[in-house]
Design a protein around this motif. Sequence first.
Motif, PDB file in Angstrom:
ATOM      1  N   GLN A 148     -33.623 -31.201  15.362  1.00 34.54           N
ATOM      2  CA  GLN A 148     -33.246 -31.175  13.941  1.00 34.54           C
ATOM      3  C   GLN A 148     -31.949 -30.372  13.849  1.00 34.54           C
ATOM      4  OE1 GLN A 148     -34.797 -33.303  12.354  1.00 34.54           O
ATOM      5  NE2 GLN A 148     -36.920 -32.888  11.840  1.00 34.54           N
ATOM      6  N   ARG A 205     -28.675 -28.293  13.222  1.00 33.43           N
ATOM      7  CA  ARG A 205     -28.199 -27.305  12.257  1.00 33.43           C
ATOM      8  C   ARG A 205     -26.715 -27.094  12.531  1.00 33.43           C
ATOM      9  NH1 ARG A 205     -31.162 -21.792  13.496  1.00 33.43           N
ATOM     10  NH2 ARG A 205     -29.137 -20.777  13.302  1.00 33.43           N
ATOM     11  N   TYR A 248     -27.803 -27.691   8.257  1.00 32.66           N
ATOM     12  CA  TYR A 248     -27.583 -29.112   8.550  1.00 32.66           C
ATOM     13  C   TYR A 248     -26.283 -29.301   9.299  1.00 32.66           C
ATOM     14  CZ  TYR A 248     -25.596 -33.705   7.605  1.00 32.66           C
ATOM     15  OH  TYR A 248     -24.991 -34.915   7.731  1.00 32.66           O
ATOM     16  N   SER A 249     -26.217 -30.319  10.135  1.00 34.09           N
ATOM     17  CA  SER A 249     -24.952 -30.824  10.680  1.00 34.09           C
ATOM     18  C   SER A 249     -25.251 -32.058  11.511  1.00 34.09           C
ATOM     19  CB  SER A 249     -24.245 -29.786  11.560  1.00 34.09           C
ATOM     20  OG  SER A 249     -24.725 -29.865  12.896  1.00 34.09           O
ATOM     21  N   GLN A 250     -24.182 -32.634  12.060  1.00 30.76           N
ATOM     22  CA  GLN A 250     -24.346 -33.676  13.093  1.00 30.76           C
ATOM     23  C   GLN A 250     -23.567 -33.229  14.326  1.00 30.76           C
ATOM     24  OE1 GLN A 250     -23.122 -37.293  10.907  1.00 30.76           O
ATOM     25  NE2 GLN A 250     -25.303 -37.827  10.897  1.00 30.76           N
ATOM     26  N   ASP A 284     -31.957 -33.996  11.615  1.00 36.23           N
ATOM     27  CA  ASP A 284     -31.106 -32.892  11.150  1.00 36.23           C
ATOM     28  C   ASP A 284     -31.882 -32.078  10.133  1.00 36.23           C
ATOM     29  OD1 ASP A 284     -30.677 -33.934   8.385  1.00 36.23           O
ATOM     30  OD2 ASP A 284     -29.715 -35.561   9.490  1.00 36.23           O
ATOM     31  N   GLY A 285     -31.281 -30.968   9.718  1.00 34.62           N
ATOM     32  CA  GLY A 285     -31.944 -30.053   8.785  1.00 34.62           C
ATOM     33  C   GLY A 285     -32.309 -30.702   7.463  1.00 34.62           C
ATOM     34  N   TYR A 286     -31.461 -31.604   6.991  1.00 38.98           N
ATOM     35  CA  TYR A 286     -31.801 -32.295   5.738  1.00 38.98           C
ATOM     36  C   TYR A 286     -33.090 -33.091   5.919  1.00 38.98           C
ATOM     37  CZ  TYR A 286     -27.161 -31.599   3.525  1.00 38.98           C
ATOM     38  OH  TYR A 286     -26.036 -31.095   2.950  1.00 38.98           O
ATOM     39  N   GLY A 342     -22.824 -31.867   4.451  1.00 38.26           N
ATOM     40  CA  GLY A 342     -23.366 -33.164   4.087  1.00 38.26           C
ATOM     41  C   GLY A 342     -22.288 -34.053   3.482  1.00 38.26           C
TER      42      GLY A 342
END
Lengths: 261, 189, 386
Positions: C126, C128, C138-140, C190-192, C361
């Motif tokens: 997930q 971050r 969050y991130s990619q 991801d975090g979202y 995001g």
Amino acid sequence: MTVVPNMPKAWRIETKPHKFCPGCGHGLVLKALGEAIDELGVQERVVFGCDIGCSLLSWDFFNADTVQTHHGRTTPVMTGIKRARPDRICIAYMGDGGGYAIGAQHLVNAATRNEKITVILANNCNYAMTGGQMAPTTLPEMKTETTPYGRDVEETGYPTQGPEMVAAITGETAYSARGTVANLRQLKNYLKKALQNQIEERGFSFVEALSACPTNWSTNAKDTWHFLEETMPKYFKIGEVKVPVKEAKESNTSQGNHTKQ
Amino acid sequence: MENPVKIALAGEGGQGVQSVAGIMVEAANDSGKEALYIPNFGVEQRGGVSVAFCQIGDEKIGSPKFKKADLVIALSDRAVRRTRQYADQNTVYLYDASIKGVEDGLPQEAKKVMAIPALEIAKKELHPRVFNVIIMGAAIEATKIVGMEQAKKAVEKRLGYKFVQNPKLRELNFKALEEGAELVRAQEA
Amino acid sequence: MSMPAVELEAKTQRKQAKPIEGVKKVFMTGNESVAWAALAAGAEIMYGYPITPQNEIMHYWTRLAPRYGKQFLQTEDEISAGFTTCGGVLAGKRAFTATAGPGNILMQESMSMAEMLRLPTVVIVQQRGGPSTATVIYSQQETTLTCFGGNGEGLRIVYSSSSHQDLFDYTIKAFNTAWKYRFPTFVLGDGYQAKMRESLHIYDPAAKGIKMEKTVPFVGQEGMPGVDRAPAHLRNTFNTEEELLEVITGYVAEYQKIAPEIIEYEVIETADAEIVLVAHGIVARAAWAAVRALRNKGVRAGFFRPITLRPFPAEQLRKAARTAKKLLVAESAQGQLLKLVQEALYGETVPIATYLMPGQGITAEELSDYVMELRSNKTNREGGSR
């Protein structure tokens, strides 16, 4: 007719002679271990894990399922297997660098959780596979490739006291001892007790074996033996440091010749 | 309002922003709509303002966060300053009437800015603990994302175990929902 | 030590109980859906170490698992979580772990061993913010790390999920892909996705005709080694360059051979597209919503989403790119997907515009606005970049 030397039944003859240097202690530790496995009759259940460092050369040593892992990571791999297959006898085999430096967190936490695995650690006072650097177990004043003028304890501390550390943090049902390849009968006895502790599902078991590395010590046979028998035990006391509570109650004679301070 | 309807609910920790956001989206989901809710969390939330991002619509929702909301509800002075960024000319902006000295932080361009006395009503007429339920009542009235009955069902689903022990709590929570809706109706009228 | 018969029977019953009967519509967080998926897939043990934003996978697993006779071990760090997971797999169990960010870095060591020993490990990531501790949100930015982390060739399978349904579907699929092909398999969320709530259908794989691959122990099989059978001697060390080359060449050939069976992607409305939006994971949702909005405005926009990042749907992307006037790569990273796209399109002439937001995001609105901006030629010399 060729004469086959007397080998433990658990050894894999096809991979002998083994890959260790002449005079290396690993072969002796593994001989004691092989005999312990034979005498306990658990070969079929053994899963053997070896580390990085010279211990990795034991990856095809036994007629037992074996995984050669990464430096310091044999303890968690064996833990993972044991948790998933509690009926297997999981043995993690490593050197002093693997157990006391790069994998110290794994040894500490496996001991704390009282994992029902057996960790066997060969202590030869240096990183041998990489060419003889200082290890956590290098003796004060001892010369290595990274302490060419001798280990300065002011700068790098004192040798790690492994079995004592394990005994201090592990459960009451755990076993911790230090043997030596200079006394194979005793070492085998410790290894048997360690394995027995796992077989009986009591708890963690740990055996450090003082071992020899003439290649990196640059010693002849006489000096190697002297270092092993006389010098090393001054810092590393031979004996059982912790015996499981149940066993201690049954017999006081099993107490080692040195106890935790 | 737009489809999906975007709601940003913001307050201090303990004001119950995240729990009513959770009930609200669950009400929408149970009524057959698509709903998406994401809280801010961790370091972002600790010691900061708690923000709940909700979206409710007829089709699967796109990205979980958004730049501009259709409805912003701010429950503290810090929340007003934090949520300023989510308002534009299409936004209905609600804040609690008890928040003072934030006039300069209110979005002048918003479609509508309303101060509602939710905290006062909670304290004087109901119970301080149903403050967030009043806010939920206001939010569903302002957006019409779900009907009052559906909202009550969702409250019952979440808090029913408490109502069993003390049926008066049910009455109190339902009253809070209705009062919240009434506050918005009064302003819109 | 033997277990009392009653207890043993209760344990067996728990193990046989189905966590989910048929198909069920639910509304939950992504982390919760991963825990349910692992249960439904028949995962037997999870090893894990706390890190935000994956924690609730462990939280739900530790609550649900004992009801179905499953196990959990909280390890001392992610190095251990990765290696104990290797251990669980070696023992023949569907074992998995979950991590994020700095934990994903620590797990690369064990996953490189999994690559070399061909262990079917399953890891849920997930993502971050990065580098370093960055954000827990969050991130990619773990795209490259998850696809190519480790001192090797990236012989892994990486599914990039974009919804809770994906998280559920691909977590189940990850176990099957891993055990079928014996490459470490990742679900990249991801975090979202971890923290948000939305609806999805959870199901018993059998209800959808999904058969779980059989698992086989690598060590600890029955029989006396050396007598009844050869011992398993698994090593990741080789003595010579030639020996290593032979092994890796074999692995690479196998990976390339199976890649077409594994590759997944989504492509919509690219045939007549003047611009194709390329995005993976949750950003693909924004990209798809932007494409719909643009189409409504009469802009001929198309959509391409790689679902597998490793192996990458290169041929499929080339096909989509050949008819497009322009591509727009959007991601919450500074060009990690972009690298995969550029490699896939090497030799093609289509200009590539970018929308890169490391650690933040991306919404549908900003993407469609950016496309309009690109069309009005206000932005930049070559492809257009942000």
